[in-house]
Design a protein around this motif. Structure first.
Motif, PDB file in Angstrom:
ATOM      1  N   UNK A   1       0.826  -1.219   0.000  1.00  0.00           N
ATOM      2  CA  UNK A   1       0.000   0.000   0.000  1.00  0.00           C
ATOM      3  C   UNK A   1       0.864   1.276   0.000  1.00  0.00           C
ATOM      4  N   UNK A   2       1.930   1.214  -0.817  1.00  0.00           N
ATOM      5  CA  UNK A   2       2.778   2.392  -1.006  1.00  0.00           C
ATOM      6  C   UNK A   2       2.471   2.954  -2.385  1.00  0.00           C
ATOM      7  N   UNK A   3       2.671   4.267  -2.557  1.00  0.00           N
ATOM      8  CA  UNK A   3       2.260   4.901  -3.818  1.00  0.00           C
ATOM      9  C   UNK A   3       3.426   5.460  -4.614  1.00  0.00           C
ATOM     10  N   UNK A   4       3.167   5.583  -5.913  1.00  0.00           N
ATOM     11  CA  UNK A   4       4.113   6.306  -6.768  1.00  0.00           C
ATOM     12  C   UNK A   4       3.350   7.275  -7.672  1.00  0.00           C
ATOM     13  N   UNK A   5       4.044   8.306  -8.119  1.00  0.00           N
ATOM     14  CA  UNK A   5       3.607   9.108  -9.255  1.00  0.00           C
ATOM     15  C   UNK A   5       4.552   8.724 -10.389  1.00  0.00           C
ATOM     16  N   UNK A   6       4.010   8.577 -11.601  1.00  0.00           N
ATOM     17  CA  UNK A   6       4.839   8.089 -12.702  1.00  0.00           C
ATOM     18  C   UNK A   6       5.084   9.170 -13.743  1.00  0.00           C
TER      19      UNK A   6
ATOM     20  N   UNK B   1      -0.389   1.153 -16.385  1.00  0.00           N
ATOM     21  CA  UNK B   1      -0.292   1.982 -15.181  1.00  0.00           C
ATOM     22  C   UNK B   1      -1.675   2.230 -14.582  1.00  0.00           C
ATOM     23  N   UNK B   2      -2.669   2.415 -15.467  1.00  0.00           N
ATOM     24  CA  UNK B   2      -4.038   2.653 -14.982  1.00  0.00           C
ATOM     25  C   UNK B   2      -4.571   1.434 -14.223  1.00  0.00           C
ATOM     26  N   UNK B   3      -4.073   0.232 -14.585  1.00  0.00           N
ATOM     27  CA  UNK B   3      -4.553  -0.966 -13.878  1.00  0.00           C
ATOM     28  C   UNK B   3      -4.040  -0.973 -12.426  1.00  0.00           C
ATOM     29  N   UNK B   4      -3.087  -0.105 -12.118  1.00  0.00           N
ATOM     30  CA  UNK B   4      -2.602   0.029 -10.735  1.00  0.00           C
ATOM     31  C   UNK B   4      -3.245   1.228 -10.026  1.00  0.00           C
ATOM     32  N   UNK B   5      -4.241   1.826 -10.668  1.00  0.00           N
ATOM     33  CA  UNK B   5      -4.936   2.933 -10.000  1.00  0.00           C
ATOM     34  C   UNK B   5      -6.285   2.417  -9.497  1.00  0.00           C
ATOM     35  N   UNK B   6      -6.230   1.663  -8.422  1.00  0.00           N
ATOM     36  CA  UNK B   6      -7.457   1.048  -7.902  1.00  0.00           C
ATOM     37  C   UNK B   6      -7.470   1.167  -6.390  1.00  0.00           C
TER      38      UNK B   6
ATOM     39  N   UNK C   1      -8.536   2.257  -2.344  1.00  0.00           N
ATOM     40  CA  UNK C   1      -8.434   3.444  -1.497  1.00  0.00           C
ATOM     41  C   UNK C   1      -7.067   4.128  -1.604  1.00  0.00           C
ATOM     42  N   UNK C   2      -6.019   3.295  -1.739  1.00  0.00           N
ATOM     43  CA  UNK C   2      -4.662   3.841  -1.890  1.00  0.00           C
ATOM     44  C   UNK C   2      -4.132   3.368  -3.241  1.00  0.00           C
ATOM     45  N   UNK C   3      -4.459   4.089  -4.322  1.00  0.00           N
ATOM     46  CA  UNK C   3      -4.012   3.619  -5.633  1.00  0.00           C
ATOM     47  C   UNK C   3      -2.483   3.601  -5.718  1.00  0.00           C
ATOM     48  N   UNK C   4      -1.951   2.489  -6.196  1.00  0.00           N
ATOM     49  CA  UNK C   4      -0.482   2.354  -6.251  1.00  0.00           C
ATOM     50  C   UNK C   4       0.110   3.426  -7.168  1.00  0.00           C
ATOM     51  N   UNK C   5      -0.445   3.547  -8.372  1.00  0.00           N
ATOM     52  CA  UNK C   5       0.021   4.616  -9.268  1.00  0.00           C
ATOM     53  C   UNK C   5      -0.996   5.753  -9.148  1.00  0.00           C
ATOM     54  N   UNK C   6      -0.595   6.826  -8.511  1.00  0.00           N
ATOM     55  CA  UNK C   6      -1.544   7.913  -8.244  1.00  0.00           C
ATOM     56  C   UNK C   6      -1.800   8.762  -9.487  1.00  0.00           C
ATOM     57  N   UNK C   7      -0.759   8.991 -10.287  1.00  0.00           N
ATOM     58  CA  UNK C   7      -0.913   9.824 -11.482  1.00  0.00           C
ATOM     59  C   UNK C   7       0.255   9.563 -12.421  1.00  0.00           C
ATOM     60  N   UNK C   8       0.070   9.970 -13.683  1.00  0.00           N
ATOM     61  CA  UNK C   8       1.145   9.827 -14.673  1.00  0.00           C
ATOM     62  C   UNK C   8       1.291  11.140 -15.435  1.00  0.00           C
ATOM     63  N   UNK C   9       2.524  11.547 -15.667  1.00  0.00           N
ATOM     64  CA  UNK C   9       2.777  12.696 -16.550  1.00  0.00           C
ATOM     65  C   UNK C   9       3.382  12.177 -17.837  1.00  0.00           C
ATOM     66  N   UNK C  10       2.862  12.646 -18.958  1.00  0.00           N
ATOM     67  CA  UNK C  10       3.409  12.269 -20.265  1.00  0.00           C
ATOM     68  C   UNK C  10       4.145  13.499 -20.797  1.00  0.00           C
TER      69      UNK C  10
ATOM     70  N   UNK D   1     -12.580   7.794 -12.585  1.00  0.00           N
ATOM     71  CA  UNK D   1     -13.051   9.038 -11.999  1.00  0.00           C
ATOM     72  C   UNK D   1     -11.932  10.082 -11.839  1.00  0.00           C
ATOM     73  N   UNK D   2     -10.916   9.952 -12.648  1.00  0.00           N
ATOM     74  CA  UNK D   2      -9.840  10.944 -12.681  1.00  0.00           C
ATOM     75  C   UNK D   2      -9.221  10.911 -14.079  1.00  0.00           C
ATOM     76  N   UNK D   3      -8.632  12.030 -14.476  1.00  0.00           N
ATOM     77  CA  UNK D   3      -7.948  12.065 -15.776  1.00  0.00           C
ATOM     78  C   UNK D   3      -6.722  11.155 -15.762  1.00  0.00           C
ATOM     79  N   UNK D   4      -6.115  10.995 -14.592  1.00  0.00           N
ATOM     80  CA  UNK D   4      -5.045  10.038 -14.303  1.00  0.00           C
ATOM     81  C   UNK D   4      -3.743  10.261 -15.082  1.00  0.00           C
TER      82      UNK D   4
END
Ligand code: SF4
Length: 443
Positions: A186-191, A212-217, A219-228, A270-273
């Motif tokens: 239950x640790x998070x990253x931003x990618x 990466x989106x498959x890890x955004x699930x 209460x504590x999404x593993x991948x919180x967001x991604x920047x392209x 429910x987020x642009x992610x």
């Protein structure tokens, strides 16, 4: 790492009226241990200081060792600042990414410009990106035990062969396993995904964002967001680097591709992610998305939404702070990268509505890096000299401090602000943030 490699931490500043100042700490002292433990870095230091009774071992500037006992509230800060956040040295990068900015600099500059850090501590403390390719078991254990989350991870691609090719490191292929490791704990990253045309774009980019989106699930999404982010190239890059610059057509294609995925993510997560860096829109010559698009700006550090936020904050501050007139009259030059020239025009018009104030926006590209479109933070002293010499720059030059390295009064090409001011025969005022910018225009 053994304890012997941990150096006593050099104190560079003691905050006035702090506990440390009261006890008699001075800049130049070195902190050896806290309650018998030698801190490896600021993370250990903060952890060890969260106690009510501290027994500190300190070496003073004369080399004499002291034991200092301090009683305090557990959350009270001592008021010490250190030379570096890492007392045991930097964990170096073991990759060879062809797009590495460090390798795209000219030779012969100061040594610190060539350090390639890939250190999870800097990621946790300051949000710098790391690749996870150089962590020993001991470091993985520490991330878990100290719950160092979120970390900021340069993903680039989730397919093992594509990521290994990009980072030129076979260990780079373990990313999906590593994401599972984060998930389990239950640790998070931003990618971050740096898009290199012909290597990780197209179907690879889609695969990466879907993985990466498959890890955004949960209460504590593993991948919180991604920047392209588009790959940034300079004229100093090695000839054999196999990289292709991002053209306006390529930028438009990536925008369209990612926007379609964003629609899906908004519907399912429910987020642009996955967020597009501002640069894509600047290269493609397209309008930036509105403020409402950026949610709580999770990827601001990657240049996602930073222009939109700047414009919005400027409007709010200008409304509250700009007077109808200033006296005596003054004329300033505000220098920025040409990437933001169009977006900043309304701001300059607003400043120039103040009677007695004239602000000229000078938007430059970087000849130094060999770029046609340049973001403000990459302009160098030589670019400014070339762009401003012989021009009427008025009474003063307003210089966004993002052009300077780590609050140092030096540009990326090592020229100092003072040298530039002397050559241009005009005072230069580095400004940080909108309040400072407006204040320096009116005060
Ligand atoms: S991981 Fe970062 S520092 Fe290392 S080579 Fe790649 S871009 Fe450069």
């Amino acid at each position: 790492m053994s304890e012997v490699s941990i150096r006593p931490a050099l104190i560079t500043n003691v905050l006035p009226e702090s506990i440390a100042a009261e006890v008699g700490f001075e800049a130049g002292d070195r902190l050896v241990s806290i309650n018998g433990q030698r801190p490896r870095d600021l993370i250990d230091y903060q952890f060890l200081c969260a106690d009510e009774v501290l027994d500190l071992e300190v070496i003073d500037t004369a080399g004499k060792t002291h034991q200092v006992e301090i009683e305090k509230d557990y959350d009270e800060d001592l008021g010490l600042e250190f030379e570096s956040a890492l007392f045991d040295g930097l964990i170096q990068c073991n990759n060879r990414c062809p797009f590495c900015f460090i390798d795209q600099q000219p030779p012969g500059k100061r040594q610190s410009l060539y350090y390639k850090d890939d250190d999870y501590r800097l990621s946790f403390l300051y949000g710098s990106y790391l690749t996870l390719t150089n962590l020993t078991q001991r470091e993985w254990d520490r991330i878990e035990q100290m719950r160092l989350s979120p970390l900021y991870v340069s993903v680039h691609a989730t397919e093992p062969d594509v990521r290994s090719r990009l980072l030129k490191n076979p260990r780079a292929g373990q990313l999906l396993d590593q994401l599972r490791w984060f998930k389990k704990r239950r640790l998070q990253i931003h990618a971050q995904v740096v898009v290199c045309p012909g290597i990780n774009d197209g179907t690879h980019l889609e695969r990466t964002l879907l993985d990466l989106a498959s890890f955004h699930k949960g209460e504590v999404p593993t991948v919180a967001s991604v920047a392209v982010v588009p790959v940034g190239l300079t004229r100093f890059r090695p000839d054999e680097d196999e990289l292709i610059p991002v053209t306006p057509e390529k930028a438009a294609e990536v925008i369209q591709q990612v926007q379609l995925l964003q629609d899906k993510f908004r519907a399912s997560l429910d987020t642009t992610f996955a967020w597009l860096a501002d640069e894509w829109f600047l290269i493609a010559g397209q309008e930036l998305p509105p403020t409402s698009h950026y949610e709580d700006y999770p990827q601001l550090g990657n240049g996602v939404g930073s222009i939109r936020r700047f414009l919005q904050e400027f409007q709010e501050t200008a409304k509250a702070k700009l007077p109808p007139q200033v006296s005596p009259s003054r004329k300033f030059t505000w220098v920025v990268g040409n990437a933001v020239e169009k977006a900043f025009q309304p701001l300059v018009q607003q400043l120039n509505q103040v009677k007695g104030l004239t602000v000229n926006l000078v938007a430059l590209n970087s000849h130094y890096w060999g770029q046609n479109i340049t973001v403000t933070g990459l302009l160098t002293g030589q670019d400014l000299l070339q762009g401003l010499q012989g021009k009427d720059v008025g009474d003063r030059i307003l210089l966004p401090s993002v052009m300077l390295k780590h609050d140092d009064a030096r540009f990326l090409d090592d020229m100092t602000v003072e040298e530039l001011a002397t050559q241009l025969r005009t005072p230069i005022l580095p400004v940080t943030g909108i309040e400072a910018l407006i204040k320096s225009c009116i005060s």
